[in-house]
Write a protein that holds these residues in place. Structure first.
Motif, PDB file in Angstrom:
ATOM      1  N   THR A  21      -1.724   7.090  -7.153  1.00 24.30           N
ATOM      2  CA  THR A  21      -2.442   6.548  -5.794  1.00 24.30           C
ATOM      3  C   THR A  21      -3.143   7.666  -5.114  1.00 24.30           C
ATOM      4  O   THR A  21      -4.324   7.670  -4.736  1.00 24.30           O
TER       5      THR A  21
ATOM      6  N   GLU B 296      -6.192  -7.908   0.338  1.00 22.90           N
ATOM      7  CA  GLU B 296      -6.410  -6.754  -0.282  1.00 22.90           C
ATOM      8  C   GLU B 296      -5.754  -6.162  -1.352  1.00 22.90           C
ATOM      9  O   GLU B 296      -6.028  -5.686  -2.392  1.00 22.90           O
TER      10      GLU B 296
ATOM     11  N   GLY C 260      -9.372  -0.316  -3.469  1.00 27.53           N
ATOM     12  CA  GLY C 260      -9.543  -1.059  -2.217  1.00 27.53           C
ATOM     13  C   GLY C 260     -10.928  -1.439  -1.709  1.00 27.53           C
ATOM     14  O   GLY C 260     -11.198  -1.987  -0.816  1.00 27.53           O
TER      15      GLY C 260
ATOM     16  N   MET D 241       0.740  -1.022   0.232  1.00 26.00           N
ATOM     17  CA  MET D 241       0.094   0.201  -0.005  1.00 26.00           C
ATOM     18  C   MET D 241       0.902   1.319  -0.076  1.00 26.00           C
ATOM     19  O   MET D 241       2.099   1.226   0.501  1.00 26.00           O
TER      20      MET D 241
ATOM     21  N   MET E 213      -5.622   2.735  -3.284  1.00 23.28           N
ATOM     22  CA  MET E 213      -4.635   1.895  -2.435  1.00 23.28           C
ATOM     23  C   MET E 213      -3.521   1.529  -2.803  1.00 23.28           C
ATOM     24  O   MET E 213      -2.404   1.463  -2.302  1.00 23.28           O
ATOM     25  N   SER E 214      -3.387   1.357  -4.318  1.00 21.31           N
ATOM     26  CA  SER E 214      -2.116   1.041  -5.104  1.00 21.31           C
ATOM     27  C   SER E 214      -2.375   1.037  -6.612  1.00 21.31           C
ATOM     28  O   SER E 214      -3.592   1.041  -7.091  1.00 21.31           O
TER      29      SER E 214
ATOM     30  N   ASP F 201      -6.013   0.609  -8.025  1.00 19.32           N
ATOM     31  CA  ASP F 201      -6.888  -0.402  -7.172  1.00 19.32           C
ATOM     32  C   ASP F 201      -7.348   0.700  -5.887  1.00 19.32           C
ATOM     33  O   ASP F 201      -6.867   0.928  -5.255  1.00 19.32           O
TER      34      ASP F 201
END
Length: 415
Positions: free
Chosen positions: A76, A249, A228, A1, A82-83, A226
């Motif tokens: 992000t 996750e 999350g 993350m 999240m990533s 993403d």
């Protein structure tokens, strides 16, 4: 993350100071351009731990590089995600995301207004066993009707290129969330400044970094972020080897990085990553000017006697003006318009002097192109008609020029 900045900070402040969170060498304000292809370790155990995802680090630049990682971190932050995984182009990001997550006989519901190359890769995937249904995504009901037990993904764009249809983003997000479907939103036409797909429950966010985020027409790039919000632990297509090594996750974005980036090879160069990262610092400033110019120009064209129709979400008569006003922080710089039948589009475009005849979008310069004869030529007349693309349609990506110069340029071309 990724490390998070203070959420109280503004959009531009966050971008400007993003690299500092990663503590670049010697106090540099930007992450340096790391051109190394590979990295050496004094202790081979360190290299083994990187390969087995036990520690963060770099082994081979095809799947990770510090300069690219700094851009991924910045993206992000921009998407409140999240990533992120960065790619060499937006199309590489789209292809890698679908190929790494879906299998033969899985079903995608996609907007029928997808940009030509996105539609083309969907067609290629359908030929090797992925099932595709195209729907008018301006209504969630059309997606609900196509939903089946093997539907794994819904793929839409925020604003369609070139006719500017807007998907019913919020209701589609609710539907995907309720049915545990991966919801992919291509945010290229709005960018993270005008819209954050996480606010409509998007699972993954695609950006062509070549466009507004890079903003200067000097570097290709793409990304998938993403948010999350999706429960990857329950997704059946995650590789078994990852389930025991990766936090639940992170399963989705890790599979995209490994199968999509590492195996697919669509690697973003460090030089391009640096250029895009610096360009992103002025995203908000550029889009505010672009959106202001575009709205004024759209109104000018909409009132002109030699223009039959203008497609721009900022106009009150646009079919999705209400949803654009509710969800977006501005209407962006993309529009298209149809000329009067007695005007030849090619002749008209050649009379423009400030506006450049070019196929790109999201540049600081205004760019225009005759759609049917160029970027949508391969689709054929029938498919173009389904998408609302007339032969006289001109796509315009509005830049940051002085508005009076743009208005004068169009006035001259009409005269």
């Amino acid at each position: 993350m990724d490390k998070k900045m203070d959420t109280k900070k503004g959009f531009t402040t966050t971008i400007l100071h993003s690299d500092r969170l990663l503590k670049p060498e010697f106090g540099a304000l930007h992450q340096p351009v790391h051109t190394a292809v590979t990295w050496g370790y004094e202790d081979v155990n360190g290299l083994i731990d990187v390969f087995q995802n036990k520690t963060k680090g770099y082994a081979y630049s095809r799947q990770g590089n510090p300069t690219v990682a700094a851009l991924e971190h910045k993206l992000t932050q921009m998407e409140n995600g999240m990533s992120t995984v960065a790619f060499s182009t937006g199309m590489a990001a789209i292809t890698a995301t679908i190929v790494s997550l879906l299998k033969k006989d899985d079903h995608i519901i996609a907007s029928s207004y997808l940009f030509g190359n996105s539609r083309s890769i969907m067609q290629t995937l359908s030929e090797i066993g992925v099932q595709i249904s195209y729907v008018d995504a301006t209504s969630v009901e059309n997606i609900q009707k196509e939903h089946t037990s093997n539907t794994k993904m819904v793929f839409v764009e925020t604003i369609a290129n070139p006719a500017t249809q807007i998907a019913q983003l919020d209701e589609i997000g609710n539907f995907c969330s309720e049915n545990k479907i991966i919801y992919v939103v291509d945010n290229t036409m709005t960018s993270p400044y005008l819209f954050k797909p996480i606010n409509v429950k998007a699972s993954l966010v695609i950006n062509s970094l070549t466009k507004y985020i890079g903003g200067h027409g000097n570097a290709l790039g793409g990304s998938v972020t993403d948010t999350g919000l999706y429960d990857w632990a329950g997704f059946p297509n995650i590789a078994a080897i990852l389930r025991g090594q990766i936090k639940p996750e992170m399963l989705g974005i890790t599979q995209i990085r490994k199968r999509g980036l590492r195996d697919g090879g669509g690697t973003l160069s460090p030089e391009a990553a640096h250029s895009i990262s610096v360009g992103a610092e002025t995203l908000a400033l550029r889009l505010e000017r672009t959106s202001s110019n575009a709205l004024l120009l759209a109104n000018f064209l909409n009132e002109h006697l030699l223009v039959k129709k203008v497609n721009y979400p900022g106009l009150a008569d646009h079919p999705q003006h209400k949803i654009a006003s509710e969800l977006f922080n501005g209407y962006g710089g993309l529009m298209s318009f149809e000329l009067d039948d007695k005007i030849d589009a090619v002749t008209f475009l050649n009379r423009l002097k400030v506006v450049i005849k070019s196929s790109n979008l999201g540049d600081t310069r205004s760019l225009a192109i005759p759609v049917a004869k160029t970027i949508f030529h391969e689709l054929g007349a029938d498919r173009r008609k389904e998408m609302g693309i007339e032969d006289s349609l001109i796509r315009l990506s509005v830049g940051i020029e002085d508005i009076n110069d743009l208005l004068e340029d169009f006035t001259h071309a009409f005269n």
